[in-house]
Design a protein around this motif. Structure first.
Motif, short mmCIF file in Angstrom:
data_model
loop_
_atom_site.label_atom_id
_atom_site.label_comp_id
_atom_site.label_asym_id
_atom_site.label_seq_id
_atom_site.Cartn_x
_atom_site.Cartn_y
_atom_site.Cartn_z
N SER A 1 6.92 3.71 53.54
CA SER A 1 6.22 2.45 53.32
C SER A 1 5.45 2.03 54.57
CB SER A 1 7.21 1.36 52.93
OG SER A 1 7.78 1.63 51.66
N TYR A 2 6.00 2.30 55.73
CA TYR A 2 5.29 2.02 56.98
C TYR A 2 3.95 2.75 56.98
CZ TYR A 2 4.97 1.25 62.12
OH TYR A 2 4.60 0.86 63.38
N GLN B 1 2.31 4.13 54.43
CA GLN B 1 1.43 3.73 53.33
C GLN B 1 0.81 2.35 53.55
OE1 GLN B 1 3.79 4.06 49.71
NE2 GLN B 1 3.05 6.15 49.35
N SER B 2 1.45 1.53 54.36
CA SER B 2 1.00 0.14 54.53
C SER B 2 0.01 -0.05 55.66
CB SER B 2 2.22 -0.76 54.77
OG SER B 2 3.09 -0.75 53.66
N THR C 1 9.96 -6.92 52.05
CA THR C 1 9.06 -5.83 52.42
C THR C 1 7.66 -6.35 52.69
OG1 THR C 1 8.63 -5.35 50.07
CG2 THR C 1 10.38 -4.09 51.15
N ARG D 1 5.65 -5.70 56.02
CA ARG D 1 4.31 -5.11 55.93
C ARG D 1 3.30 -5.93 56.74
NH1 ARG D 1 3.87 -5.57 50.82
NH2 ARG D 1 5.11 -3.71 50.47
N GLN E 1 4.03 -3.29 59.70
CA GLN E 1 3.53 -2.02 59.18
C GLN E 1 2.01 -1.91 59.15
OE1 GLN E 1 5.50 -1.74 55.37
NE2 GLN E 1 7.53 -1.61 56.29
N ARG E 2 1.32 -2.96 58.77
CA ARG E 2 -0.13 -2.86 58.56
C ARG E 2 -0.88 -2.56 59.85
NH1 ARG E 2 -3.34 -7.36 59.72
NH2 ARG E 2 -2.23 -9.23 60.41
#
Length: 489
Positions: free
Chosen positions: A260-261, A263-264, A442, A446, A450-451
């Motif tokens: 997810s990291y 992908q984000s 999440t 994100r 993450q973003r």
């Protein structure tokens, strides 16, 4: 084109090739035929040769001299390109290719030695890997600490001395908590039949609950769960055990944190130097907070119990709090990846000390098994029964990841800090988790972590997200509070 534009075009193509090289690694772990190992070693070496040549291209130095950064994004891209260029040109191309070749082959040697419980079959290969990584570290360090130079591959800016102090502060309270818990009666475990196909189906559902986009990823089986890729092609693996579905579910959720990291990260950063996670410590913070603070919370465990009963029928446990105790059971275990939250870091700290000794030469590879077994008995109070439960259990050293292990515990520390900040930002978090709704948690991660990819340096990512400097205190406070309630301490 400006110097910056030319530099970024070159960097983007290099990043694309690096993703191709990473896909070779994913293939090797999942579907590659065993007989292809030697050939894959040559292929990996050839790819590394191409990448090394691109990363040390003299034009990069010329572009860096004249490139101008307009804004934070450009400044961060230049920072990462300069760091990669300066590090890459210190390592001879022949050495970089040889490391790629040997570690690719070593992975297969380790897997066979592990299956055969034969340490002696792996030690000559490991000795070669350690020697090559030591040579690389010496080239990078140029008179400074060799282990720090290798650590910088995974956690830029960190030093072994700083981590040693942090880990030293972790150990006493972890040991005291473990002893208090193990003095209590053990919670009841699951009973029942757990079909492999059903485990994989539910693990896929859990991946989506935690935000994994399967249109840009896939889930496969492997001996050692891992995540690979970035941006719009991020793949993960999991594993199953017939009598332990938690192994499958929590391995999946852990890897979804990594995935997810990646992908984000904002699409505009993809295939640029800042288009991936800031460091392995920050990466691990995402996988650990997904797996532990969120998925092992008593609130979410109650929701998971309902889904498991719908999938498998009777579990032998009817009470949600008893189920939460089973999810968070603290017990003697040889395997790091299966260790409970209380003892996990003790596994990592042992590896951190051993690999530092290997790189410094204070520990000979021939003596590794004895050193491991002695340290394990001292730290955990029981003896290693077989090599696959001892020094052959992890893939990391076979593939040359010297300096990687401490980022696991650093990631736990970061996760403790992020969890404290998340709780403050979302006071109704437990109610959300009890509904199986991870979107708030999440989404916060994100937005705050993450973003950004590698736009910020690792420590800065955590400080900005949390509003305070990272320390081990939030993690220890969380563990003592959670397990104190679960075990009635």
């Amino acid at each position: 084109m400006s110097a910056y534009d030319e530099l970024m075009a070159h960097a983007r193509e290099t990043e694309a090739l690096a993703q191709v090289a990473g896909r070779l690694g994913w293939d090797q772990e999942t579907v590659m035929p065993r007989g292809a190992a030697e050939q894959r070693g040559e292929e990996s070496a050839a790819m590394e040769g191409v990448l090394h040549a691109r990363r040390t291209d003299p034009r990069i130095g010329e572009w860096l001299e004249t490139a101008e950064a307009e804004g934070d994004v450009a400044a961060a891209n230049l920072r990462e390109i300069r760091r990669s260029f300066e590090r890459s040109r210190k390592v001879p191309a022949k050495l970089a290719a040889e490391i790629a070749r040997v570690t690719s082959v070593a992975q297969g040697v380790w897997a066979e030695a592990r299956a055969d419980e034969d340490v002696s079959a792996f030690l000559p290969t490991l000795e070669r890997v350690v020697a090559l990584r030591r040579e690389e570290g010496e080239a990078l360090a140029q008179g400074r600490d060799v282990y720090d130079a290798l650590l910088d591959n995974y956690e830029p800016g960190a030093t072994a001395a700083e981590l040693d102090a942090m880990f030293g502060a972790l150990r006493p309270r972890l040991v005291a908590l473990r002893e208090a818990i193990l003095a209590k009666p053990q919670p009841k475990g699951l009973s029942g039949s757990f079909d492999e196909a059903a485990q994989l189906a539910l693990s896929r559902e859990l991946a989506e609950v935690f935000g994994y986009d399967l249109k840009r990823g896939r889930i496969d089986k492997a001996v050692h769960p891992f995540c690979s890729g970035s941006g719009n092609d991020v793949r993960l693996t999991t594993r199953t055990e017939a009598d332990d579905p938690f192994n499958c579910f929590y391995s999946t959720i852990h890897e979804v944190g990594h995935a997810s990291y990646e992908q984000s990260v904002e699409q505009r950063h993809l295939l640029t130097p800042i288009g991936s996670g800031a460091s392995m410590g920050v990466h691990e913070s995402q996988s650990r907070i997904y797996e532990n603070q969120l998925a092992r919370s008593p609130a979410f465990a109650g929701w998971l119990m309902g889904r498991m009963r719908g999938t498998f029928g009777d579990l032998g446990i009817d009470d949600p709090m008893d189920f939460a105790r089973a999810v968070n059971r603290v017990s003697d275990n040889y395997i790091r990846t299966e260790a409970d939250e209380v003892q996990y870091n003790l596994h990592v700290l042992m590896r951190f000390d051993l690999e530092r000794a290997l790189i410094s030469g204070d520990l000979a590879v021939a003596d590794l098994e004895a050193a491991w077994n002695d340290r394990f008995a001292a730290d955990f109070g029981f003896a290693v029964d077989k090599p696959s439960n001892g020094c052959l259990q992890d893939v990391h050293w076979s593939v040359g990841l010297m300096g990687y292990f401490p980022t696991y515990s650093l990631g736990n520390v970061y996760a403790g800090c992020l969890h404290e900040a998340l709780r403050a930002a979302r006071p109704d978090l437990d109610a959300e988790l009890a509904r199986g709704d991870l979107s708030g948690a999440t989404g916060w991660l994100r937005e705050n972590v993450q973003r950004h990819g590698s736009l910020m340096r690792p420590r800065e990512v955590i400080e900005r997200a949390c509003g305070f400097a990272p320390s081990e205190a939030p993690l220890l406070d969380y563990l003592e509070t959670k397990f104190g309630a679960l075990y009635d301490l």
